[in-house]
Design an enzyme around this catalytic site. Structure first.
Site, short mmCIF file in Angstrom:
data_model
loop_
_atom_site.label_atom_id
_atom_site.label_comp_id
_atom_site.label_asym_id
_atom_site.label_seq_id
_atom_site.Cartn_x
_atom_site.Cartn_y
_atom_site.Cartn_z
N PHE A 1 10.12 -0.90 3.06
CA PHE A 1 8.74 -1.06 3.54
C PHE A 1 8.44 -2.52 3.91
O PHE A 1 7.54 -2.76 4.71
CB PHE A 1 7.74 -0.69 2.43
CG PHE A 1 7.72 0.75 2.05
CD1 PHE A 1 7.02 1.68 2.80
CD2 PHE A 1 8.40 1.20 0.92
CE1 PHE A 1 6.98 3.01 2.45
CE2 PHE A 1 8.36 2.53 0.55
CZ PHE A 1 7.66 3.44 1.31
N ALA A 2 9.13 -3.48 3.27
CA ALA A 2 8.71 -4.88 3.35
C ALA A 2 8.71 -5.37 4.79
O ALA A 2 9.76 -5.54 5.40
CB ALA A 2 9.65 -5.74 2.50
N TYR B 1 0.83 -1.22 0.00
CA TYR B 1 0.00 0.00 0.00
C TYR B 1 0.87 1.27 0.00
O TYR B 1 0.88 2.02 -0.97
CB TYR B 1 -0.94 -0.08 1.21
CG TYR B 1 -1.74 1.16 1.53
CD1 TYR B 1 -2.35 1.92 0.53
CD2 TYR B 1 -1.91 1.54 2.86
CE1 TYR B 1 -3.10 3.03 0.86
CE2 TYR B 1 -2.67 2.65 3.19
CZ TYR B 1 -3.26 3.40 2.19
OH TYR B 1 -4.02 4.50 2.52
N ASP C 1 12.44 -12.87 -1.56
CA ASP C 1 12.15 -12.78 -0.13
C ASP C 1 13.42 -12.28 0.57
O ASP C 1 14.51 -12.78 0.29
CB ASP C 1 11.77 -14.18 0.37
CG ASP C 1 11.21 -14.13 1.77
OD1 ASP C 1 10.11 -14.65 1.99
OD2 ASP C 1 11.89 -13.55 2.67
N SER D 1 4.01 -11.57 -0.76
CA SER D 1 3.24 -12.31 0.25
C SER D 1 2.04 -11.49 0.71
O SER D 1 0.98 -12.04 0.95
CB SER D 1 4.12 -12.68 1.44
OG SER D 1 4.56 -11.53 2.11
N THR E 1 6.79 2.87 13.16
CA THR E 1 5.36 2.94 13.53
C THR E 1 5.14 3.62 14.87
O THR E 1 6.02 3.57 15.75
CB THR E 1 4.80 1.50 13.60
OG1 THR E 1 3.49 1.54 14.17
CG2 THR E 1 5.64 0.59 14.47
N TYR F 1 4.79 -6.53 17.16
CA TYR F 1 5.01 -5.72 15.95
C TYR F 1 5.83 -4.47 16.28
O TYR F 1 6.86 -4.20 15.66
CB TYR F 1 3.66 -5.35 15.33
CG TYR F 1 3.75 -4.27 14.29
CD1 TYR F 1 4.54 -4.46 13.15
CD2 TYR F 1 3.08 -3.06 14.44
CE1 TYR F 1 4.64 -3.46 12.21
CE2 TYR F 1 3.18 -2.07 13.49
CZ TYR F 1 3.97 -2.26 12.38
OH TYR F 1 4.09 -1.27 11.44
N ASP G 1 -5.28 -1.73 22.15
CA ASP G 1 -5.58 -0.43 21.56
C ASP G 1 -5.42 0.69 22.59
O ASP G 1 -6.21 0.77 23.53
CB ASP G 1 -7.03 -0.39 21.06
CG ASP G 1 -7.19 -0.85 19.63
OD1 ASP G 1 -6.16 -0.94 18.92
OD2 ASP G 1 -8.33 -1.12 19.21
N TYR H 1 -14.86 -0.97 18.15
CA TYR H 1 -14.16 -1.71 19.20
C TYR H 1 -13.94 -0.83 20.44
O TYR H 1 -12.92 -0.18 20.57
CB TYR H 1 -12.83 -2.24 18.69
CG TYR H 1 -12.95 -3.27 17.59
CD1 TYR H 1 -13.91 -4.27 17.66
CD2 TYR H 1 -12.11 -3.24 16.49
CE1 TYR H 1 -14.04 -5.20 16.64
CE2 TYR H 1 -12.22 -4.17 15.48
CZ TYR H 1 -13.19 -5.15 15.56
OH TYR H 1 -13.31 -6.07 14.56
N1 UFG Z 1 -11.52 -0.02 14.80
C1 UFG Z 1 -12.86 -0.27 15.03
N2 UFG Z 1 -13.49 -1.17 14.21
C2 UFG Z 1 -12.86 -1.81 13.20
C3 UFG Z 1 -11.48 -1.54 12.97
C4 UFG Z 1 -10.85 -0.65 13.80
O1 UFG Z 1 -13.48 0.26 15.96
O2 UFG Z 1 -13.49 -2.62 12.51
C5 UFG Z 1 -10.85 0.96 15.65
C6 UFG Z 1 -9.65 0.39 16.36
O3 UFG Z 1 -10.02 -0.25 17.55
C7 UFG Z 1 -8.81 1.66 16.57
C8 UFG Z 1 -9.15 2.51 15.34
O4 UFG Z 1 -10.36 1.99 14.82
O5 UFG Z 1 -9.25 2.31 17.70
C9 UFG Z 1 -8.09 2.43 14.26
O6 UFG Z 1 -7.81 1.06 14.02
P1 UFG Z 1 -6.93 0.56 12.80
O7 UFG Z 1 -6.91 -0.93 12.86
O8 UFG Z 1 -7.38 1.19 11.53
O9 UFG Z 1 -5.50 1.16 13.11
P2 UFG Z 1 -4.59 1.01 14.45
O10 UFG Z 1 -4.63 2.34 15.12
O11 UFG Z 1 -4.95 -0.15 15.26
O12 UFG Z 1 -3.19 0.64 13.82
C10 UFG Z 1 -2.35 1.57 13.22
C11 UFG Z 1 -1.48 0.86 12.20
C12 UFG Z 1 -0.56 -0.12 12.88
C13 UFG Z 1 0.19 0.60 13.96
C14 UFG Z 1 -0.75 1.28 14.91
C15 UFG Z 1 0.00 2.06 15.92
O13 UFG Z 1 -2.29 0.18 11.25
O14 UFG Z 1 0.34 -0.67 11.95
O15 UFG Z 1 -1.57 2.17 14.20
O16 UFG Z 1 -0.71 2.04 17.12
F1 UFG Z 1 0.95 -0.27 14.65
#
Ligand code: UFG
Length: 326
Positions: A73-74, A11, A51, A34, A117, A141, A283, A206
């Site tokens: 990025f990989a 992405y 890889d 992958s 990150t 991660y 979270d 969530y």
């Molecule tokens: N969320 C929902 N419903 C969903 C998906 C997500 O409520 O179906 C919420 C999550 O709980 C979170 C927010 O939306 O509160 C954002 O969630 P994402 O999964 O979109 O992103 P994250 O904040 O969890 O993750 C991002 C990056 C990770 C990185 C992280 C750092 O994708 O790679 O931020 O905390 F590690």
């Protein structure tokens, strides 16, 4: 500039390749496909399906490539998966990156732009998060990314390999030609837009009992094209002799899950049903970046910081690519 981009079929990687090609850089992509997509590759960039753990071919490619720098990025990037399968993350994100660094060293390449990150911080001490806050990753991660930053600091001290480590907050949006497609989608905005397209019944929120104004988590959404432009700025910074640096990349504005869903409803004109669900483990309630250092040090100048613009671009991509790159 001749750059090797690992993960260039992913992405953020593919949008960065698009930006590099647009300014006339010479680009080679290394990707094992992958999680990346062959449909995200560009004809203007050389492609090698390798890889990173296959040290021989990696070393050979770098030795022959005459690259000025690597943009790396990989990696795997799903927090939840890293908790259930840490070995997968250690092997790819740590061992794969060490294989790459050693190949760079053998080839005499001394600059790397690294995808890091917000997950390197864990639960923030205060907001907005600055780079001098303690790094206490709350999941494997984040741990792999923080470990690699420290490993690169050691490689810099010993071998003069300079890094620009870019700590992304929540990447979102799309460019004109490339967008977000994960085989296993867990990210909020694509899931909400899939619900808008009728591909899922509803969006699950969530956690609705966080200590935030509307009870849902707050995140800092950053346009993928602004992330790409930061990589170009970091490349130029290193090419000009800049010392190793770690920078946050966010837009400094926090939006709650409910606010994101509401903006998506407005942009798409679709109802998008949402239901409350239990908290997702790991979270943090709020993650908002200070990106002052990226602006000062590498001269980054984000342009698309309005959440509506981010969602508009993501929606255009999802509507025109309902089945992703298929
Ligand atoms: N969320 C929902 N419903 C969903 C998906 C997500 O409520 O179906 C919420 C999550 O709980 C979170 C927010 O939306 O509160 C954002 O969630 P994402 O999964 O979109 O992103 P994250 O904040 O969890 O993750 C991002 C990056 C990770 C990185 C992280 C750092 O994708 O790679 O931020 O905390 F590690």
């Amino acid at each position: 500039m001749k750059a090797l981009v690992t993960g260039g079929a992913g992405y953020i990687g593919s949008v960065t390749v698009e930006a590099l090609l647009a300014r006339g850089d010479n680009v080679t992509v290394l990707d094992n496909l992958s999680t990346g997509h062959s449909g995200a590759l560009f004809a203007g960039a050389d492609f090698h399906q390798i890889d990173l753990l296959d040290t021989g071919p990696v070393t050979k490619l770098l030795a022959a490539g005459d690259f000025d720098a690597v943009i790396h990025f990989a990696a795997f990037s799903l927090v939840g998966e890293s908790v259930s399968d840490p070995e997968k993350y250690m092997r790819n994100n740590v061992c794969g990156t060490i294989s790459l660094l050693n190949a760079m060293r053998a080839a005499g390449i001394r600059s790397i732009v690294f995808s890091s990150t917000a997950a390197t911080y864990g639960e923030p001490r205060s907001l907005p998060i600055t780079e001098d806050q303690p790094t206490l990753p709350a999941n494997p991660y984040g741990l792999t990314k923080r470990f690699m930053e420290q490993a690169m600091e050691a490689y810099d001290a010993a071998y003069g390999l300079r890094m620009a480590s870019l700590r992304y907050f929540n990447a979102a949006g799309a460019s004109a030609a490339r967008g977000e497609e994960h085989r296993c989608e867990t990210h909020l905005i694509p899931l909400v837009l899939q619900a808008a397209l009728g591909k899922r019944e509803n969006v699950r929120i969530y956690g609705t009992d966080y200590r935030t104004p509307d009870g849902t988590c707050i995140r800092d959404y950053i346009h993928v094209e602004d992330l790409a432009s930061a990589h170009l700025a970091a490349l130029d910074y290193l090419a000009a002799g800049g010392e190793s640096v770690i920078c946050n990349l966010g837009n400094g504005n926090g939006f709650s899950v409910r606010e994101v869903i509401e903006v998506c409803r407005q942009i798409t004109g679709r109802p998008i049903p949402a239901v409350g669900a239990s908290r997702r483990p790991g979270d943090p309630a709020r993650l908002v970046a200070s990106s002052a250092r990226a602006r000062e040090k590498i001269g980054w100048n984000p342009a698309k910081y309005d959440l509506r613009v981010i969602v508009e671009d993501a929606w255009r991509w999802h509507r025109t690519h309902p089945n992703g790159y298929e």
